[in-house]
Scaffold this active site. Structure first.
Site, PDB file in Angstrom:
ATOM      1  CE1 TYR A 177      -3.126  -2.921   0.289  1.00 41.08           C
ATOM      2  CE2 TYR A 177      -4.391  -1.444   1.686  1.00 41.08           C
ATOM      3  CZ  TYR A 177      -4.292  -2.606   0.946  1.00 41.08           C
ATOM      4  OH  TYR A 177      -5.362  -3.443   0.862  1.00 41.08           O
ATOM      5  CE  LYS A 231       1.674 -17.896   1.832  1.00 35.64           C
ATOM      6  NZ  LYS A 231       0.742 -18.976   2.085  1.00 35.64           N
ATOM      7  CG  ASP A 271      -2.044 -19.471   3.871  1.00 35.54           C
ATOM      8  OD1 ASP A 271      -1.370 -19.183   4.891  1.00 35.54           O
ATOM      9  OD2 ASP A 271      -1.597 -20.165   2.950  1.00 35.54           O
ATOM     10  CG  ASP A 280      -7.514  -3.224   3.654  1.00 33.23           C
ATOM     11  OD1 ASP A 280      -8.529  -2.982   4.337  1.00 33.23           O
ATOM     12  OD2 ASP A 280      -7.376  -2.819   2.487  1.00 33.23           O
TER      13      ASP A 280
END
Ligand code: NAD
Length: 361
Positions: free
Chosen positions: A125, A192, A226, A250
């Site tokens: 972002y 991740k 995930d 987000d």
């Protein structure tokens, strides 16, 4: 001089109506507040040719605290998002989103009590993007192919994901400090790092380093993003405070809002070293503009966060209890909090605020 000077940005769409409701409810608590009403969004574009006038920013810098209604971001060209600009200009690096179930709100879950701490300034972002086919993009692709010895399709667009050690450490520290101050038990860092070894790897490493300092006081663990999504859907009660880089933050914020019954009751805060801006998670719902229909609960719960931030714990609790009690009774609530959204007994924004004020008094 008032005890508190607070910048109030009504915003656009349903913003002015819900902001007015919030101001009236906070004033009913008997605090000595001077509200400095400032423009941003559509109205400001017409008047100042910018959605975020300098005087609005100056007011927040001076007062250090703002309560803000939602602001429409025009799709496509034109002006950048006021929300993104505000976060950047004031370095509001921490986005705080507590998500808890209130009795009376329709939800598939009960007893959810999660706090999402999202990094607000870095990651994908950061706004460093390269459009497909442009000269700079081709130069970048050629350079990346050379440096990484990997091939990138010529018709690619590229977004850059910067995650810094300083940025990661300060957001994790914020999460632990929040946990300490609010009697929370555990912080979970979400990442991740198994795939993005350098960026997310750095985030995880920073989280582990900061966690050491809080050992014995706050528990620490990490989850791959995930897996985190699945766990939150299956056993949200296992989690407490989550800290995440910008993009995952987000997405998981909305997932958590879904767990508690939607955006109508999801508050938020953007906090930095110099200033803090409190605002609901939802947008400007332009289709309801001026209809006295929108649910004011999310901006009211954001006001609760603001009062806590100001150190007004008792009044914050009083306001939260009043909101929770009106929602639980289910009588003086807006259409979206009724069992049947077409229930003709639903009240308007103003009337729901009036019912909350009656509970406060
Ligand atoms: P939205 O949150 O405005 O609306 C999503 C849905 O939720 C709509 O059906 C809407 O009617 C409903 N809704 C939202 N708030 C409600 C409330 N208080 N009471 C009752 N119903 C409510 O999201 P959107 O339609 O994607 O966005 C509209 C505009 O808001 C866009 O321009 C977007 O960029 C902007 N936006 C601003 C902010 C912000 O200022 N922080 C945040 C999100 C979206």
């Amino acid at each position: 001089m008032s005890k508190y000077n607070i910048t109030l940005i009504p915003g656009d769409g349903i913003g002015p109506e819900i902001s007015d409701a919030a101001k009236r409810c906070v004033d009913a608590l008997g605090l000595d507040i001077t509200w400095e009403v400032m423009e941003a969004g559509q109205g400001a574009i017409e008047k100042y040719n910018t959605p975020l006038p300098r005087r609005t920013l100056d007011s927040i810098r001076k007062n250090k605290v703002a309560l803000k209604g939602p602001i429409t971001t025009p799709v496509g060209g034109g002006f950048r998002s006021v929300n993104v600009e505000l976060r950047k200009a004031l370095d509001l690096y921490a986005c705080l989103r507590p998500c808890r179930t209130y009795k009376g709100v329709r939800s598939r879950y009960e007893n959810i009590d999660l706090v999402i701490v999202r990094e607000n300034t870095e990651d994908l972002y950061a706004g460093i993007e390269f459009e497909k086919g442009l000269k700079d993009t081709k130069v970048l692709i050629a350079m990346l192919e050379k440096l990484s010895a990997k091939s990138i399709r010529a018709d690619s667009a590229i977004s850059i994901k910067p995650i810094s050690s300083e940025g990661a450490k300060r957001i994790v520290k914020f999460a632990f400090e929040y946990a300490l101050k609010n009697n929370r038990k555990k912080v979970t860092a979400v990442h991740k790092a198994n795939i993005m070894k350098y960026t997310d790897g750095l985030f995880l490493e920073a989280a582990r380093e900061i966690a050491e300092y809080y050992e014995g006081r706050i528990l620490f663990e990490d989850r791959i993003v995930d897996n985190m999504c699945m766990q939150l859907v299956q056993k949200p009660e296992d989690y407490d405070v989550l800290v995440l880089p910008n993009l995952y933050g987000d997405i998981i914020s909305d997932l958590a809002a879904g767990l508690i019954g939607g955006l109508g009751v999801a508050p938020g805060a953007n906090i930095g070293e110099e200033a803090a801006v409190f605002e609901p998670t939802h947008g400007s719902a332009p289709q309801y503009k001026g209809m006295n229909k929108a649910n004011p609960a999310a901006i009211l719960l954001s006001s609760v966060l603001m009062l806590k931030y100001l150190g007004e714990e008792k009044r914050a609790l009083k306001l939260e209890k009043a909101i929770a009690s009106v929602i639980e009774e289910g009588k003086s609530v807006t259409y979206d909090l009724k069992k049947d959204r077409n229930d003709p007994a639903a009240v308007g924004t103003r009337e729901m605020a009036d019912a909350i004020i009656r509970k406060i008094k």
